[in-house]
Design a protein around this motif. Structure first.
Motif, PDB file in Angstrom:
ATOM      1  N   MET B   1       0.862  -1.197   0.007  1.00 24.35           N
ATOM      2  CA  MET B   1      -0.046   0.012   0.011  1.00 24.35           C
ATOM      3  C   MET B   1       1.029   1.401  -0.129  1.00 24.35           C
ATOM      4  O   MET B   1       1.708   1.423   0.899  1.00 24.35           O
ATOM      5  N   ASN B   2       0.869   2.174  -0.911  1.00 26.02           N
ATOM      6  CA  ASN B   2       1.555   3.541  -0.819  1.00 26.02           C
ATOM      7  C   ASN B   2       0.890   4.454  -0.043  1.00 26.02           C
ATOM      8  O   ASN B   2      -0.120   4.389   0.245  1.00 26.02           O
ATOM      9  N   LYS B   3       1.689   5.615   0.108  1.00 27.21           N
ATOM     10  CA  LYS B   3       1.332   6.528   1.009  1.00 27.21           C
ATOM     11  C   LYS B   3      -0.100   7.132   0.641  1.00 27.21           C
ATOM     12  O   LYS B   3      -0.893   7.595   1.411  1.00 27.21           O
ATOM     13  N   GLN B   4      -0.275   7.314  -0.925  1.00 28.26           N
ATOM     14  CA  GLN B   4      -1.329   8.061  -1.187  1.00 28.26           C
ATOM     15  C   GLN B   4      -2.524   7.067  -0.835  1.00 28.26           C
ATOM     16  O   GLN B   4      -3.813   7.768  -0.532  1.00 28.26           O
ATOM     17  N   GLU B   5      -2.625   5.822  -0.965  1.00 27.47           N
ATOM     18  CA  GLU B   5      -3.522   5.001  -0.648  1.00 27.47           C
ATOM     19  C   GLU B   5      -3.902   5.097   0.761  1.00 27.47           C
ATOM     20  O   GLU B   5      -5.119   5.036   1.182  1.00 27.47           O
ATOM     21  N   ILE B   6      -2.860   5.061   1.473  1.00 35.55           N
ATOM     22  CA  ILE B   6      -3.220   5.311   3.208  1.00 35.55           C
ATOM     23  C   ILE B   6      -3.635   6.549   3.409  1.00 35.55           C
ATOM     24  O   ILE B   6      -4.785   6.682   4.197  1.00 35.55           O
ATOM     25  N   ILE B   7      -3.230   7.835   2.703  1.00 37.65           N
ATOM     26  CA  ILE B   7      -3.825   8.908   3.226  1.00 37.65           C
ATOM     27  C   ILE B   7      -5.432   8.902   2.688  1.00 37.65           C
ATOM     28  O   ILE B   7      -6.284   9.381   3.333  1.00 37.65           O
ATOM     29  N   GLU B   8      -5.689   8.418   1.506  1.00 36.62           N
ATOM     30  CA  GLU B   8      -7.161   8.139   0.902  1.00 36.62           C
ATOM     31  C   GLU B   8      -8.139   7.470   2.180  1.00 36.62           C
ATOM     32  O   GLU B   8      -9.093   7.832   2.415  1.00 36.62           O
ATOM     33  N   LYS B   9      -7.508   6.330   2.554  1.00 40.04           N
ATOM     34  CA  LYS B   9      -8.362   5.529   3.664  1.00 40.04           C
ATOM     35  C   LYS B   9      -8.457   6.281   5.114  1.00 40.04           C
ATOM     36  O   LYS B   9      -9.356   6.384   5.539  1.00 40.04           O
ATOM     37  N   LEU B  10      -7.235   7.001   5.077  1.00 39.58           N
ATOM     38  CA  LEU B  10      -7.359   8.075   6.515  1.00 39.58           C
ATOM     39  C   LEU B  10      -8.507   9.043   6.482  1.00 39.58           C
ATOM     40  O   LEU B  10      -9.142   9.116   7.376  1.00 39.58           O
ATOM     41  N   LYS B  11      -8.515   9.443   5.200  1.00 43.81           N
ATOM     42  CA  LYS B  11      -9.514  10.504   4.968  1.00 43.81           C
ATOM     43  C   LYS B  11     -10.815   9.955   5.243  1.00 43.81           C
ATOM     44  O   LYS B  11     -11.695  10.635   5.774  1.00 43.81           O
ATOM     45  N   ASN B  12     -11.356   8.868   4.610  1.00 44.77           N
ATOM     46  CA  ASN B  12     -12.537   8.276   4.802  1.00 44.77           C
ATOM     47  C   ASN B  12     -12.825   8.043   6.398  1.00 44.77           C
ATOM     48  O   ASN B  12     -13.809   8.181   6.788  1.00 44.77           O
ATOM     49  N   ILE B  13     -11.442   7.654   6.966  1.00 48.01           N
ATOM     50  CA  ILE B  13     -11.785   7.380   8.460  1.00 48.01           C
ATOM     51  C   ILE B  13     -12.260   8.563   9.318  1.00 48.01           C
ATOM     52  O   ILE B  13     -13.020   8.366  10.034  1.00 48.01           O
ATOM     53  N   VAL B  14     -11.345   9.689   8.975  1.00 44.77           N
ATOM     54  CA  VAL B  14     -11.540  10.734   9.722  1.00 44.77           C
ATOM     55  C   VAL B  14     -12.994  11.564   9.488  1.00 44.77           C
ATOM     56  O   VAL B  14     -13.512  12.404  10.389  1.00 44.77           O
ATOM     57  N   LYS B  15     -13.333  11.350   8.222  1.00 42.51           N
ATOM     58  CA  LYS B  15     -14.404  12.381   7.664  1.00 42.51           C
ATOM     59  C   LYS B  15     -15.571  12.410   8.769  1.00 42.51           C
ATOM     60  O   LYS B  15     -16.107  13.500   8.886  1.00 42.51           O
ATOM     61  N   PRO B  16     -16.311  11.253   9.283  1.00 45.98           N
ATOM     62  CA  PRO B  16     -17.031  11.378  10.065  1.00 45.98           C
ATOM     63  C   PRO B  16     -16.914  12.303  11.753  1.00 45.98           C
ATOM     64  O   PRO B  16     -18.034  12.840  12.196  1.00 45.98           O
ATOM     65  N   TYR B  17     -15.999  12.549  11.782  1.00 48.49           N
ATOM     66  CA  TYR B  17     -15.525  13.081  13.025  1.00 48.49           C
ATOM     67  C   TYR B  17     -15.146  14.711  12.998  1.00 48.49           C
ATOM     68  O   TYR B  17     -15.086  15.410  14.005  1.00 48.49           O
ATOM     69  N   ILE B  18     -14.822  15.140  11.887  1.00 49.73           N
ATOM     70  CA  ILE B  18     -14.103  16.367  11.682  1.00 49.73           C
ATOM     71  C   ILE B  18     -15.273  17.592  11.888  1.00 49.73           C
ATOM     72  O   ILE B  18     -16.391  17.192  11.746  1.00 49.73           O
ATOM     73  N   LYS B  19     -14.910  18.643  12.347  1.00 45.30           N
ATOM     74  CA  LYS B  19     -15.746  19.804  12.484  1.00 45.30           C
ATOM     75  C   LYS B  19     -15.566  20.866  11.742  1.00 45.30           C
ATOM     76  O   LYS B  19     -15.672  22.076  11.720  1.00 45.30           O
TER      77      LYS B  19
END
Lengths: 165, 84
Positions: B1-19
């Motif tokens: 898994m490259n860095k860009q793929e990790i960032i994309e997954k991370l974005k999906n994870i944090v999305k419900p919690y951001i303000k």
């Protein structure tokens, strides 16, 4: 130094599922989890202990300039309940902070101090007038000078509290 | 898994919690979960648990202490993935 924290209980219920697998293990020590499991109202105890950790962390962060996500290192100890307030201690490494927690129907509020007698001199401020931030840490300005009066601000949902010492 | 793929997954994870949607839209490695995205500190536990589930890794307490920004999260995820 002082620190405070406020938890809007309705918002906490909406935002967090503390019963989620692994949730308690990540933020509460074994002893704290026993306190929670023995509590009459477990949810209130979760936010009671959490607000103590948050208030104590604010002092620790200011004193040491260490920024980290360390809820497990900040361990809560109970002292006693006086006049409806929960008085306790939060210990991290060789630092001890004293906490005073109010548990109300809509919110939980903790104030943390370094010396327990400081509870008597806490002032609640109505607004952010004369407050400026230096390096992210708020201070109260008196007579155009940067006073050494520390301020702590907490805001969650419907509730906001600004305190000074 | 490259860095860009990790960032994309991370974005999906944090999305419900951001303000702070603006900071989320401009997310970079230096984005701070609490100061920039204004994720509630209690929800940072959920972010960590979601990362564990999504990447099938275990984030130990020492790693959790550093989990305050995108860069640290990527470092921790990459390290844990390489240990698998």
């Amino acid at each position: 130094m002082i620190g405070n924290d406020i938890v809007d209980l309705a918002l906490a219920k909406k935002e967090s599922n503390w019963k989620r697998k692994g949730f308690l293990d990540k933020i509460f020590t074994e002893k704290e989890q026993i306190m929670i499991s023995k509590a009459e109202n477990q949810e209130l105890m979760v936010w009671n202990l959490w607000s103590r950790k948050e208030a104590a962390y604010k002092i620790y962060n200011r004193e040491t300039q260490i920024r980290a996500y360390i809820p497990l290192q900040l361990e809560c100890f109970n002292l006693e309940i006086i006049d409806g307030f929960y008085f306790g201690k939060v210990v991290i490494k060789n630092c001890i902070y004293f906490t005073k927690t109010a548990v109300k129907s809509q919110f939980i509020n903790t104030i943390a101090v370094v010396n327990s007698q400081d509870f008597d001199t806490i002032k609640i401020l109505k607004n952010l007038e004369n407050i400026q931030k230096y390096n992210g840490i708020p201070s109260y300005i008196e007579n155009d000078k940067l006073a050494t009066k520390p301020i702590s601000i907490s805001h969650h949902g419907r509730f906001k509290q600004i305190i000074s010492i | 898994m490259n860095k860009q793929e990790i960032i994309e997954k991370l974005k999906n994870i944090v999305k419900p919690y951001i303000k702070n949607q603006d900071a989320f839209d401009k997310l970079t490695e230096s984005t701070d979960f609490i100061n920039d995205l204004q994720i509630n500190s209690a929800n940072l536990v959920d972010v960590i648990l979601d990362i564990e589930e999504e990447f099938d890794i275990e984030i130990d307490n020492q790693s959790m202490e550093r989990m305050l920004d995108v860069k640290s999260a990527i470092d921790i995820i990459e390290t844990k993935l390489s240990e698998k």
